[in-house]
Structures are given as C-alpha cells and as structure tokens.
Design a protein around this motif. Sequence first.
Motif, mmCIF file in Angstrom:
data_model
loop_
_atom_site.group_PDB
_atom_site.id
_atom_site.type_symbol
_atom_site.label_atom_id
_atom_site.label_comp_id
_atom_site.label_asym_id
_atom_site.label_seq_id
_atom_site.Cartn_x
_atom_site.Cartn_y
_atom_site.Cartn_z
ATOM 1 N N HIS A 168 0.829 -1.216 0.000
ATOM 2 C CA HIS A 168 0.000 0.000 0.000
ATOM 3 C C HIS A 168 0.862 1.265 0.000
ATOM 4 O O HIS A 168 0.326 2.368 -0.047
ATOM 5 C CB HIS A 168 -1.003 0.009 1.162
ATOM 6 N N ASP A 172 -0.159 2.206 -8.167
ATOM 7 C CA ASP A 172 -0.269 1.474 -9.426
ATOM 8 C C ASP A 172 0.678 2.040 -10.472
ATOM 9 O O ASP A 172 1.317 1.301 -11.226
ATOM 10 C CB ASP A 172 -1.707 1.533 -9.950
ATOM 11 N N ARG A 224 -6.241 -0.409 -1.068
ATOM 12 C CA ARG A 224 -6.859 -1.128 -2.181
ATOM 13 C C ARG A 224 -8.070 -1.907 -1.696
ATOM 14 O O ARG A 224 -8.170 -2.298 -0.535
ATOM 15 C CB ARG A 224 -5.836 -2.068 -2.840
ATOM 16 N N GLU A 228 -8.891 -5.481 -5.748
ATOM 17 C CA GLU A 228 -7.572 -4.987 -6.162
ATOM 18 C C GLU A 228 -6.452 -5.744 -5.456
ATOM 19 O O GLU A 228 -5.418 -6.047 -6.050
ATOM 20 C CB GLU A 228 -7.466 -3.489 -5.874
#
Length: 275
Positions: A168, A172, A224, A228
């Motif tokens: 985290h 992306d 997420r 995801e």
Amino acid sequence: MTGQEPAAVPPAAAVRIDTSKPHPARMYDWFLGGKDNYPVDEEMAKQLLTVDARGRDMARVNRAYMHRATRWLAAQGVRQYLDIGTGIPTEPNLHQIAQEAAPESRIVYCDNDPIVLAHAEALLRSTPEGATEYIQADAREPEVILERAGKVLDFGRPIALSMLALLHFVDDEDGAYELVHRLVEQLPSGSYLVLSHVTSEFDPEGAAKARALYQARGLTLRPRTREEFARFFDGLELVEPGVSLTAEWHPELGEAIPVAGDEPIPGYAGVARKP
C-alpha cells in the motif's frame, strides 16, 4: 548470517538516517510501542490516529498475522523465507518463529530504511543450523534483492516471499503489480506469496484523509479494495481461507489480539502457492 556470529553492522553514527520526513518502518515501530523512531515519525503517527484511533491495533494485528502465517508455512515444510519491507526488529520476529519450528530455516530480510541496518545485529541472531541475513535495498529494486538473496537462499527450492503492510506504499503508476510479478516469476514451483494490505472499503472518507496526510509529507499511500488486493495473487493458488480480513486469517495459529470497538480492522491478508 549463520549461527551466532556477530553481524557486520556499521556504528549508528555511520548510518545516514533521514529524520526530515517520516518513514513507514519507523511509524510502524512507534505504533508497536518501540523506541526506534523520531519526532517526525511520532507526529505523523499521531496525525493518523486522529483519522483512525486504532492505528496501534492495525500494527499489532498485522504483526500477529506474520506470526500465524510463518507457523502455517513452517508446517507445510517451508524452510526458506524472503521478507521484503521487514521494518524495525521486534520480538519475536519472522526468523524466530520459523527457526523455532525448524532450526535449519534460512531467512533473508530486506528494508530500505537505514535505521533497520543499524539494528541488524539484533536481527541477525540465527540458530546454528540455519541462517539469517539482512539486505538494505528498496522494494522497487527486485533484481538487486533477488541477486543478494541468492547468496543465502537456494532458488531451486521453495521460498516464502512475504511483503507485509508494504504494497500500500507502492502506487499502481509505480508498478506495484509488476513488482510482485517480477519477484514471483523468479521463485520455484511450490513457493508461496504472503501479503497483507490496508483497505479503504470500510471507511473511504478516513482512507482519503490518511492518503492526503501521506501525500503532504511526500509519501505514497494506496489503500486497495479486496478485488484490487486479490489481483496480486493472479496465477497463484490461494490457500484457505483465501483473501480474508487480516485478523481472520487462521486465528487458531496464534493468540487473539484485542482491538477497540466492533468494526473490523481495515486490512486484508492472503497466502498463495506458486504451482
């Protein structure tokens, strides 16, 4: 480092530690009640507590998951571990859990915060039969990590790759999924991927505030969703119970962690086997 040899660690004065901005490893240490953090880390951690007062519970639940997952892996016969995003050593750490079950286990830790290196001597206390080593490298340098880990681990035999409460911090756009794929593709069949990750699904507003706090400090936070998070395991075989709340992954393998309130701790966990 094999056996009980002293670690080759530079003196603390020689380790350059950036105290101008918080670091996730040191904030995690503060949440766990450790002493290896700085005012900037404490300040940021306290700000996060104003968003969700259960920050300490989140850290403790994640640490307990590491213990349970390691016990489960050891029971499956895993004897090699590569832990990326290690954080500052707390006891018992992964190598202690693994080597308690199987003294011949070999563990490589990796983190990018120099303060972890400064405490590596405490980290590198292996059993005589096994090995414990530490790599200072960034998770975004998988080739460097794999090359150095290969000096301790046998990549012809199964390895448990763990990245706990790490992904985290990789967005992306920075290639979070590609990073995991590049690491997993180098692991032999029978290896495992072990992950935990915060989610925004239970409190989207609070997650947005936390992300803004990180961005204001020049840091990344990318909560997420369950879907995801599950994408990190594409191509692998999730073991039971699949993707679950971190606190609910095989609770029978460890002591229950008391938490405040009735709401779930907002994090997911999962372990998957490489076919």
